[in-house]
Write a protein that holds these residues in place. Structure first.
Motif, PDB file in Angstrom:
ATOM      1  N   UNK A  43      18.776  38.985  44.392  1.00  0.00           N
ATOM      2  CA  UNK A  43      19.724  38.921  45.510  1.00  0.00           C
ATOM      3  C   UNK A  43      20.835  37.912  45.221  1.00  0.00           C
ATOM      4  N   UNK A  44      20.475  36.759  44.688  1.00  0.00           N
ATOM      5  CA  UNK A  44      21.480  35.731  44.400  1.00  0.00           C
ATOM      6  C   UNK A  44      22.482  36.222  43.356  1.00  0.00           C
ATOM      7  N   UNK A  45      21.982  36.788  42.267  1.00  0.00           N
ATOM      8  CA  UNK A  45      22.902  37.211  41.215  1.00  0.00           C
ATOM      9  C   UNK A  45      23.703  38.447  41.610  1.00  0.00           C
ATOM     10  N   UNK A  46      23.166  39.302  42.467  1.00  0.00           N
ATOM     11  CA  UNK A  46      23.983  40.404  42.991  1.00  0.00           C
ATOM     12  C   UNK A  46      25.119  39.853  43.849  1.00  0.00           C
ATOM     13  N   UNK A  47      24.786  38.936  44.744  1.00  0.00           N
ATOM     14  CA  UNK A  47      25.807  38.345  45.611  1.00  0.00           C
ATOM     15  C   UNK A  47      26.837  37.556  44.808  1.00  0.00           C
ATOM     16  N   UNK A  48      26.360  36.686  43.938  1.00  0.00           N
ATOM     17  CA  UNK A  48      27.295  35.859  43.175  1.00  0.00           C
ATOM     18  C   UNK A  48      28.047  36.685  42.131  1.00  0.00           C
ATOM     19  N   UNK A  49      27.460  37.772  41.696  1.00  0.00           N
ATOM     20  CA  UNK A  49      28.149  38.645  40.748  1.00  0.00           C
ATOM     21  C   UNK A  49      29.345  39.354  41.350  1.00  0.00           C
ATOM     22  N   UNK A  50      29.274  39.631  42.640  1.00  0.00           N
ATOM     23  CA  UNK A  50      30.403  40.265  43.313  1.00  0.00           C
ATOM     24  C   UNK A  50      31.383  39.260  43.903  1.00  0.00           C
ATOM     25  N   UNK A  51      30.954  38.042  44.098  1.00  0.00           N
ATOM     26  CA  UNK A  51      31.788  37.047  44.767  1.00  0.00           C
ATOM     27  C   UNK A  51      33.018  36.639  43.953  1.00  0.00           C
ATOM     28  N   UNK A  52      32.943  36.668  42.638  1.00  0.00           N
ATOM     29  CA  UNK A  52      34.082  36.266  41.816  1.00  0.00           C
ATOM     30  C   UNK A  52      35.238  37.254  41.928  1.00  0.00           C
ATOM     31  N   UNK A  53      34.952  38.446  42.437  1.00  0.00           N
ATOM     32  CA  UNK A  53      35.988  39.476  42.534  1.00  0.00           C
ATOM     33  C   UNK A  53      37.079  39.075  43.530  1.00  0.00           C
ATOM     34  N   UNK A  54      36.718  38.324  44.569  1.00  0.00           N
ATOM     35  CA  UNK A  54      37.712  37.956  45.582  1.00  0.00           C
ATOM     36  C   UNK A  54      38.872  37.137  45.014  1.00  0.00           C
ATOM     37  N   UNK A  55      38.623  36.047  44.285  1.00  0.00           N
ATOM     38  CA  UNK A  55      39.779  35.350  43.701  1.00  0.00           C
ATOM     39  C   UNK A  55      40.453  36.163  42.594  1.00  0.00           C
ATOM     40  N   UNK A  56      39.692  36.971  41.889  1.00  0.00           N
ATOM     41  CA  UNK A  56      40.300  37.801  40.837  1.00  0.00           C
ATOM     42  C   UNK A  56      41.246  38.828  41.446  1.00  0.00           C
ATOM     43  N   UNK A  57      40.902  39.361  42.617  1.00  0.00           N
ATOM     44  CA  UNK A  57      41.796  40.309  43.285  1.00  0.00           C
ATOM     45  C   UNK A  57      43.109  39.634  43.654  1.00  0.00           C
ATOM     46  N   UNK A  58      43.039  38.371  44.092  1.00  0.00           N
ATOM     47  CA  UNK A  58      44.261  37.658  44.432  1.00  0.00           C
ATOM     48  C   UNK A  58      45.148  37.487  43.196  1.00  0.00           C
ATOM     49  N   UNK A  59      44.544  37.146  42.069  1.00  0.00           N
ATOM     50  CA  UNK A  59      45.311  36.956  40.833  1.00  0.00           C
ATOM     51  C   UNK A  59      45.921  38.282  40.390  1.00  0.00           C
ATOM     52  N   UNK A  60      45.165  39.363  40.462  1.00  0.00           N
ATOM     53  CA  UNK A  60      45.681  40.672  40.063  1.00  0.00           C
ATOM     54  C   UNK A  60      46.811  41.098  40.991  1.00  0.00           C
ATOM     55  N   UNK A  61      46.670  40.836  42.279  1.00  0.00           N
ATOM     56  CA  UNK A  61      47.744  41.165  43.220  1.00  0.00           C
ATOM     57  C   UNK A  61      49.005  40.382  42.880  1.00  0.00           C
ATOM     58  N   UNK A  62      48.850  39.095  42.546  1.00  0.00           N
ATOM     59  CA  UNK A  62      49.995  38.281  42.150  1.00  0.00           C
ATOM     60  C   UNK A  62      50.633  38.815  40.863  1.00  0.00           C
ATOM     61  N   UNK A  63      49.793  39.258  39.925  1.00  0.00           N
ATOM     62  CA  UNK A  63      50.309  39.774  38.657  1.00  0.00           C
ATOM     63  C   UNK A  63      51.135  41.041  38.854  1.00  0.00           C
ATOM     64  N   UNK A  64      50.770  41.853  39.831  1.00  0.00           N
ATOM     65  CA  UNK A  64      51.417  43.154  40.023  1.00  0.00           C
ATOM     66  C   UNK A  64      52.623  43.132  40.934  1.00  0.00           C
ATOM     67  N   UNK A  65      52.895  42.005  41.600  1.00  0.00           N
ATOM     68  CA  UNK A  65      54.064  41.962  42.472  1.00  0.00           C
ATOM     69  C   UNK A  65      55.334  42.023  41.639  1.00  0.00           C
ATOM     70  N   UNK A  66      56.287  42.812  42.084  1.00  0.00           N
ATOM     71  CA  UNK A  66      57.541  42.911  41.314  1.00  0.00           C
ATOM     72  C   UNK A  66      58.320  41.600  41.386  1.00  0.00           C
ATOM     73  N   UNK A  67      59.109  41.340  40.352  1.00  0.00           N
ATOM     74  CA  UNK A  67      59.892  40.089  40.357  1.00  0.00           C
ATOM     75  C   UNK A  67      60.953  40.114  41.447  1.00  0.00           C
ATOM     76  N   UNK A  68      61.246  38.943  41.986  1.00  0.00           N
ATOM     77  CA  UNK A  68      62.287  38.835  43.004  1.00  0.00           C
ATOM     78  C   UNK A  68      63.647  38.822  42.320  1.00  0.00           C
ATOM     79  N   UNK A  69      64.585  39.471  42.908  1.00  0.00           N
ATOM     80  CA  UNK A  69      65.932  39.554  42.319  1.00  0.00           C
ATOM     81  C   UNK A  69      66.800  38.428  42.809  1.00  0.00           C
TER      82      UNK A  69
END
Length: 69
Positions: A43-69
């Motif tokens: 249970x712990x490793x299932x929970x903690x295995x999915x928990x890292x996805x939340x900050x990674x999603x934020x980084x991926x979202x930041x990576x995909x935002x188009x540059x400001x003009x």
């Protein structure tokens, strides 16, 4: 900031995040769950295995935002 530079930086941020998170999660498990049953470990490793996805999603979202003009 150009998208290619964001992706380059984001790649290293995600690698660093995964490395630090894995070490932190393993240290917590070995400290607090040493004498727990296998189900608690599962249970712990299932929970903690999915928990890292939340900050990674934020980084991926930041990576995909188009540059400001």
């Amino acid at each position: 900031m150009p998208v290619r530079l964001k992706k380059f930086i984001g790649t290293f941020v995600i690698l660093f995040l995964v490395l630090v998170y894995a070490l932190f999660a393993t240290a917590i498990a070995s400290t607090y769950l040493a004498e727990s049953s296998g189900w608690v470990h599962l249970a712990y490793f299932l929970f903690s295995g999915f928990l890292w996805v939340l900050p990674a999603m934020w980084v991926i979202k930041w990576m995909e935002t188009p540059p400001k003009r």
